[in-house]
Write a protein that holds these residues in place. Sequence first.
Motif, PDB file in Angstrom:
ATOM      1  N   LEU A  75      55.663  53.380  34.405  1.00 43.61           N
ATOM      2  CA  LEU A  75      55.614  51.923  34.440  1.00 43.61           C
ATOM      3  C   LEU A  75      56.564  51.345  33.390  1.00 43.61           C
ATOM      4  O   LEU A  75      56.705  51.913  32.331  1.00 43.61           O
ATOM      5  N   SER A 121      48.423  47.024  41.945  1.00 39.58           N
ATOM      6  CA  SER A 121      48.906  48.238  42.603  1.00 39.58           C
ATOM      7  C   SER A 121      49.777  49.052  41.655  1.00 39.58           C
ATOM      8  O   SER A 121      49.754  50.283  41.697  1.00 39.58           O
ATOM      9  N   ALA A 122      50.537  48.367  40.790  1.00 39.81           N
ATOM     10  CA  ALA A 122      51.361  49.091  39.817  1.00 39.81           C
ATOM     11  C   ALA A 122      50.466  49.859  38.852  1.00 39.81           C
ATOM     12  O   ALA A 122      50.734  51.010  38.494  1.00 39.81           O
ATOM     13  N   MET A 123      49.365  49.215  38.452  1.00 37.50           N
ATOM     14  CA  MET A 123      48.419  49.852  37.534  1.00 37.50           C
ATOM     15  C   MET A 123      47.819  51.109  38.178  1.00 37.50           C
ATOM     16  O   MET A 123      47.798  52.184  37.571  1.00 37.50           O
ATOM     17  N   ALA A 153      50.129  45.777  33.122  1.00 36.17           N
ATOM     18  CA  ALA A 153      50.681  46.523  34.250  1.00 36.17           C
ATOM     19  C   ALA A 153      51.527  45.669  35.178  1.00 36.17           C
ATOM     20  O   ALA A 153      52.371  46.188  35.873  1.00 36.17           O
ATOM     21  N   ALA A 163      47.420  56.973  38.894  1.00 38.87           N
ATOM     22  CA  ALA A 163      47.421  58.078  39.854  1.00 38.87           C
ATOM     23  C   ALA A 163      48.537  59.063  39.540  1.00 38.87           C
ATOM     24  O   ALA A 163      48.341  60.278  39.599  1.00 38.87           O
ATOM     25  N   SER A 164      49.700  58.533  39.179  1.00 40.98           N
ATOM     26  CA  SER A 164      50.843  59.394  38.877  1.00 40.98           C
ATOM     27  C   SER A 164      50.534  60.276  37.669  1.00 40.98           C
ATOM     28  O   SER A 164      50.800  61.482  37.683  1.00 40.98           O
ATOM     29  N   VAL A 223      55.853  63.628  43.269  1.00 39.84           N
ATOM     30  CA  VAL A 223      55.297  63.261  41.964  1.00 39.84           C
ATOM     31  C   VAL A 223      54.781  64.499  41.244  1.00 39.84           C
ATOM     32  O   VAL A 223      55.023  64.693  40.058  1.00 39.84           O
ATOM     33  N   LEU A 243      57.935  53.860  40.699  1.00 35.98           N
ATOM     34  CA  LEU A 243      57.239  53.793  39.405  1.00 35.98           C
ATOM     35  C   LEU A 243      56.292  54.973  39.217  1.00 35.98           C
ATOM     36  O   LEU A 243      55.996  55.354  38.079  1.00 35.98           O
ATOM     37  N   MET A 244      55.866  55.598  40.348  1.00 35.41           N
ATOM     38  CA  MET A 244      55.090  56.825  40.173  1.00 35.41           C
ATOM     39  C   MET A 244      55.971  57.922  39.599  1.00 35.41           C
ATOM     40  O   MET A 244      55.513  58.788  38.870  1.00 35.41           O
ATOM     41  N   LEU A 259      47.111  50.883  28.679  1.00 37.49           N
ATOM     42  CA  LEU A 259      47.441  50.241  29.944  1.00 37.49           C
ATOM     43  C   LEU A 259      46.381  49.184  30.256  1.00 37.49           C
ATOM     44  O   LEU A 259      45.254  49.495  30.592  1.00 37.49           O
ATOM     45  N   ALA A 277      49.047  52.862  40.614  1.00 35.72           N
ATOM     46  CA  ALA A 277      50.087  53.877  40.822  1.00 35.72           C
ATOM     47  C   ALA A 277      50.370  54.620  39.525  1.00 35.72           C
ATOM     48  O   ALA A 277      50.547  55.838  39.535  1.00 35.72           O
ATOM     49  N   ALA A 278      50.395  53.895  38.407  1.00 32.29           N
ATOM     50  CA  ALA A 278      50.686  54.540  37.129  1.00 32.29           C
ATOM     51  C   ALA A 278      49.579  55.527  36.770  1.00 32.29           C
ATOM     52  O   ALA A 278      49.844  56.648  36.327  1.00 32.29           O
TER      53      ALA A 278
END
Lengths: 295, 341
Positions: A153, B200-202, B196, B207-208, A22, A148-149, B166, B204-205
């Motif tokens: 999203l 977990s998707a939220m 989101a 954090a990414s 990432v 998705l990372m 988000l 991850a987004a």
Amino acid sequence: MPDIFLQFSFADSINQFVSWLVREYGDLFHQLTAVLLTTLLVPLEQALLALPPLLVLLTVAVLCYHGTRRKGVTVLMVAGLYLIGCLGLWDKLMQTLALMVVATLLTMLVGVPLGIMMSRSQRLRWLLVPVLDVMQTLPTFVYLIPVLMLFGLGKVPAIFATVIYALPPLVRLTDLGIRQVDGDLLEAARSFGTTRWQLLFGVQLPLARPSIMAGVNQSIMMALAMVVIASMIGSRGLGEDVLAGINNMDMGKGMQSGLAIVILAIVIDRISQAYGQDGRLKKALRLKKTAGATA
Amino acid sequence: MQGKHLLGCTLSMLLLASSSLSMAGSWCAAGKPVRLAGITWESGQFYAALISEIIRIGYGCQVETVPGSTAATETALVNGDLQLWTEQWNRTDIIKKGLASGKIKLIGDLLQGGAYEGFFVPDYVIKGDARRGIKPMAPGLQTVADLPRYKDLFKDEEEPGKGRFLNCPSGWDCERINTQKLKAYQLGASYTNFRAGTGSAMDAAIASAYERGKPVLFYYWAPATLMGRYQFIQLKEPAYNAKCWPTLQANKGEAPCPSATPATTLQVGVASNFMAAEPAIIAFINKVKLSPELLNRTIARMSERKLSPELMAREFLKQQPALWKSWVPADVAVKVQQAVK
């Protein structure tokens, strides 16, 4: 009790690998996402949304009748889509359709050539079969979060996840269809001096068409099954309503959108199956039917 | 009347005496285990482990943690199958009904200033990060009213021309409130309301984006693991307004007006019969209080090092003696101190 299991875990290495990926390549992948979105997905979705619903219904009617030659089925399909519109889900239907179209095109673009290659090389088959098995059985969220990372999203990771999930049946059925082409026919074609490409496009692919179309049909069905999963990573469409319905214990809302997905699945299924049937077979059936009617 | 009062006095003195000797109350003395709800998020798990360790070691009770979904454990608490439910936000109907029927009580104030929630951006967006070579991207961003100016910074690729906010996954309480807030703050024209899909998707987004040092605008809350791991800045919202807040919560078509979300007092849900039986433990729980900074740091460390909440609680007891000793009587403190050494 003696412990026969060696203790090890590769969770940490994978975590480190993902965060390294990432950090190092996340921007690159995000740019790819932006390009895919601006050049392909957003225009397609906006075009579909801008189309007058009547035109869409008419197109479906024409396609369906052209494929199946049956009035009853055509009327039912159009009525089904009309019903989705009545439920106020037309825009979401178009969003889901756009996602499906892109995912299916990508799946075909990758799947059919892969299937052809697989039918020609035993070694590639050994290699690919276990990979396809993993793609079909690995729980989606396990690879969805890293994806998705990397891609951000929304629609793009949803499409990738859908392609991963929907690819295996197409590859397998393409491979199978080409292998099943009669050896005598191939020999006959070769004796006329066909090149490899002529053989492929003139003999093998046309004869494998029912099998390949069955693969396409299966891929689309599996892609539709992914609609709800796709909405779990923020892609819009019918799946979003299913998810909201489930989360809120709003069973009615969930069921409505769930049914809309089923209707969309049936419509695509009937149309793609109709085009998958062998032309000669269809003609023969039709002839038999009219013969039966006149007799 | 006088007699009754006197009796009350003696009783409470007796209780005081027993508590100062930290004898188990009638619940634990009868050998009944204290059942705590297994919480599904880190801060709640840490509070549960901390409280259960002190009850087990200091007050000599048997403790058990019963896992389950929030709805399941809350129902069990109201039905008397569980005794303690740490980190209650008092948001669900189950708890509200339980409180109204008198079967449970909410006690204590676990977090200084309460839990807070709102619109966040990573700190480098406003201040930059010299260490990572990130220049400030939005030095003038302070309040939600500044957001329209920065919509291109938070660009939503799926809807070019708008920024992406988000939001929580569809179906969460906060999703509805934020949707109303976007209307109340008039951000609808410049920002998409991006849901989101899953928690977990939220995460991850966010954090990414943080790992890559990219701008991201999102809703979040504290205490939470991400809050401890990363540095976020909360955007100022119009002050809490008791009249406007209900228009943000309900979604019945009335025009929403601006208001920040009030802080939520984090409490412990206690079964009423347990509360009556163990006044000493209740007195202890009433005193438990952490600072948000300490809590966020603790749960971030817990998730980074993948420690169990129990291990983390033990480490906390070892490292913060001054803090937890102020919650319990001296003899309990001695026992706990000896055990964690």
